[in-house]
Design a protein around this motif. Structure first.
Motif, mmCIF file in Angstrom:
data_model
loop_
_atom_site.group_PDB
_atom_site.id
_atom_site.type_symbol
_atom_site.label_atom_id
_atom_site.label_comp_id
_atom_site.label_asym_id
_atom_site.label_seq_id
_atom_site.Cartn_x
_atom_site.Cartn_y
_atom_site.Cartn_z
ATOM 1 N N PHE A 149 -58.919 7.047 14.937
ATOM 2 C CA PHE A 149 -58.413 6.157 14.275
ATOM 3 C C PHE A 149 -58.861 6.050 13.178
ATOM 4 N N ALA A 150 -60.329 5.882 12.826
ATOM 5 C CA ALA A 150 -60.929 5.676 11.731
ATOM 6 C C ALA A 150 -60.739 6.569 10.710
ATOM 7 N N LEU A 151 -60.702 8.092 11.243
ATOM 8 C CA LEU A 151 -60.580 9.113 10.265
ATOM 9 C C LEU A 151 -58.981 9.110 9.648
ATOM 10 N N THR A 152 -58.091 8.738 10.348
ATOM 11 C CA THR A 152 -56.711 8.430 9.979
ATOM 12 C C THR A 152 -56.590 7.382 8.909
ATOM 13 N N TYR A 153 -57.279 6.184 9.387
ATOM 14 C CA TYR A 153 -57.041 5.084 8.450
ATOM 15 C C TYR A 153 -57.947 5.445 7.014
ATOM 16 N N PHE A 154 -58.917 5.828 7.177
ATOM 17 C CA PHE A 154 -59.752 5.908 6.113
ATOM 18 C C PHE A 154 -59.233 7.212 5.001
ATOM 19 N N LYS A 155 -58.490 8.378 5.620
ATOM 20 C CA LYS A 155 -57.724 9.114 4.828
ATOM 21 C C LYS A 155 -56.630 8.251 3.981
ATOM 22 N N GLY A 156 -56.143 7.345 4.476
ATOM 23 C CA GLY A 156 -55.096 6.549 3.759
ATOM 24 C C GLY A 156 -55.508 5.899 2.776
ATOM 25 N N ARG A 157 -56.902 5.305 2.766
ATOM 26 C CA ARG A 157 -57.453 4.515 1.997
ATOM 27 C C ARG A 157 -58.063 5.228 0.891
ATOM 28 N N VAL A 158 -58.606 6.355 1.257
ATOM 29 C CA VAL A 158 -58.995 7.443 0.145
ATOM 30 C C VAL A 158 -57.909 7.962 -0.688
ATOM 31 N N GLU A 159 -56.730 8.039 -0.213
ATOM 32 C CA GLU A 159 -55.668 8.629 -0.820
ATOM 33 C C GLU A 159 -55.311 7.324 -1.851
ATOM 34 N N GLU A 160 -55.166 6.276 -1.466
ATOM 35 C CA GLU A 160 -54.953 4.963 -2.345
ATOM 36 C C GLU A 160 -55.876 4.862 -3.509
ATOM 37 N N PHE A 161 -57.192 4.979 -3.243
ATOM 38 C CA PHE A 161 -57.972 4.691 -4.239
ATOM 39 C C PHE A 161 -58.289 6.074 -5.274
#
Length: 257
Positions: A149-161
Motif C-alpha cells: 500500500f505504501a509503495l503505491t501511495y508513495f509513487k503517486g506522491r513522488v510523481e506529484e512533487f
C-alpha cells in the motif's frame, strides 16, 4: 573540567567511517556517533539512538568537537525530549486490532486460512482483511500489505512533487523509488542512491508524507540543509512547516510491528 571525546569503537561501511565517541557538554557526558562521508557540511541528527555528528572527510575531530560544543544547549534539550518521549508498545497482531493508515484508524480483521490480504473501503472507514494460518504469518501478511500500500501511495506522491519540481527545474532527473525499513530515518534522496522512503510513513497523515517527499526531492537540487534548500522545499510545498513540526509526534501513530 573539559574532557576530550573518547573513541569507543570504529568501523567502516560502504566507504563511510563511523566512530563512537564521548564528549562532555555542560558537565554531562554525552555519547555520540561521528560519521565521515563525502558531504560538504557538518550536521547533527538526534533520534532515539542518540546524537550523530556527520562531517566531511577532511574535517578534523577538533573541528567537529567545536561544532558540537557551540550547539550544546540545543543538543541537551533535544536529547532530553527524546528521553521523555513514550516508546510505542509492541503491537499485538490479532483480529479486531486497529492501526493508523495515513493518519486514520483502520480495523484489521484476521481469519485462519491461506496467506492473503485485501483492503476494504467501507462506509465506516478503511479495513484490512487478512487470512493466515497462524499469528506469526498474520504479522508478516499485515506488514507486506502495508508495504505494498505504501509503495503505491508513495509513487503517486513522488510523481506529484516531481511534476512541481519540473516547473522550475525541468533538467532534474527523478531517480527510482524504493522503500526502506529504517527505524529512525524517514527518507533519503540522491541521483546515486535514488529515492528511499520509510514504509512506516504510511501510518502518518498524508500531509506529513507529502512533507517528507518534498524534503527528499529538494535534495536533488540542494544536497544540504541550507537556506537555498529550504526555499526549494517551500516552492514544492508552501505549507511544509506545519507537517514538519507534527513529525515530532509521529510515535503516536506508528505501531511497533
Amino acid at each position: 573540567m573539559t574532557t576530550r571525546p573518547q573513541a569507543l569503537f570504529k568501523k567502516s561501511a560502504d566507504g563511510r567511517e563511523a566512530e563512537r565517541r564521548r564528549i562532555v557538554l555542560s558537565g554531562r557526558e554525552v555519547d555520540y556517533t561521528l560519521r565521515r562521508s563525502q558531504r560538504r557540511t557538518l550536521g547533527l541528527t538526534i533520534d532515539k539512538r542518540g546524537l550523530t555528528v556527520s562531517i566531511p572527510l577532511r574535517v578534523s575531530v577538533r573541528e567537529a568537537e567545536g561544532f558540537v560544543r557551540e550547539r550544546a544547549d540545543w543538543i541537551l534539550e533535544k536529547l532530553g525530549e527524546f528521553a521523555a518521549r513514550p516508546q510505542p508498545l509492541p503491537a499485538q497482531v490479532a483480529d479486531g486490532m486497529r492501526i493508523y493508515v495515513l493518519g486514520a484508524s483502520c480495523a484489521v480483521r484476521i481469519q485462519t486460512g491461506a496467506n492473503r490480504a485485501e483492503w476494504i473501503e467501507g462506509f465506516y472507514g478503511r479495513e484490512l482483511h487478512i487470512t493466515a494460518p497462524n499469528a506469526t504469518q498474520a504479522k508478516l501478511v499485515l506488514m507486506r500489505a502495508l508495504q505494498r500500500f505504501a509503495l503505491t501511495y508513495f509513487k503517486g506522491r513522488v510523481e506529484e512533487f516531481a511534476w512541481r519540481l519540473h516547473q522550475f527545474a525541468p533538467q532534474v532527473r527523478i531517480p527510482a523509488l524504493r522503500l526502506t525499513n529504517a527505524r529512525t530515518r524517514w527518507g533519503s534522496c540522491s541521483q546515486r542512491s535514488g529515492i528511499r522512503l520509510n514504509w512506516r510513513l504510511i501510518h502518518l497523515p498524508n500531509e506529513q508524507v507529502d512533507y517528507v517527499v518534498a524534503h527528499e526531492l529538494s535534495h536533488l537540487l540542494e544536497m544540504n540543509h541550507s537556506a537555498r534548500f529550504w526555499s526549494v522545499v517551500g516552492m514544492l510545498y508552501p505549507e511544509f512547516e506545519v507537517p514538519k513540526g507534527a513529525l515530532r509526534d509521529a510515535h503516536q501513530f506508528i505501531p511497533a510491528l
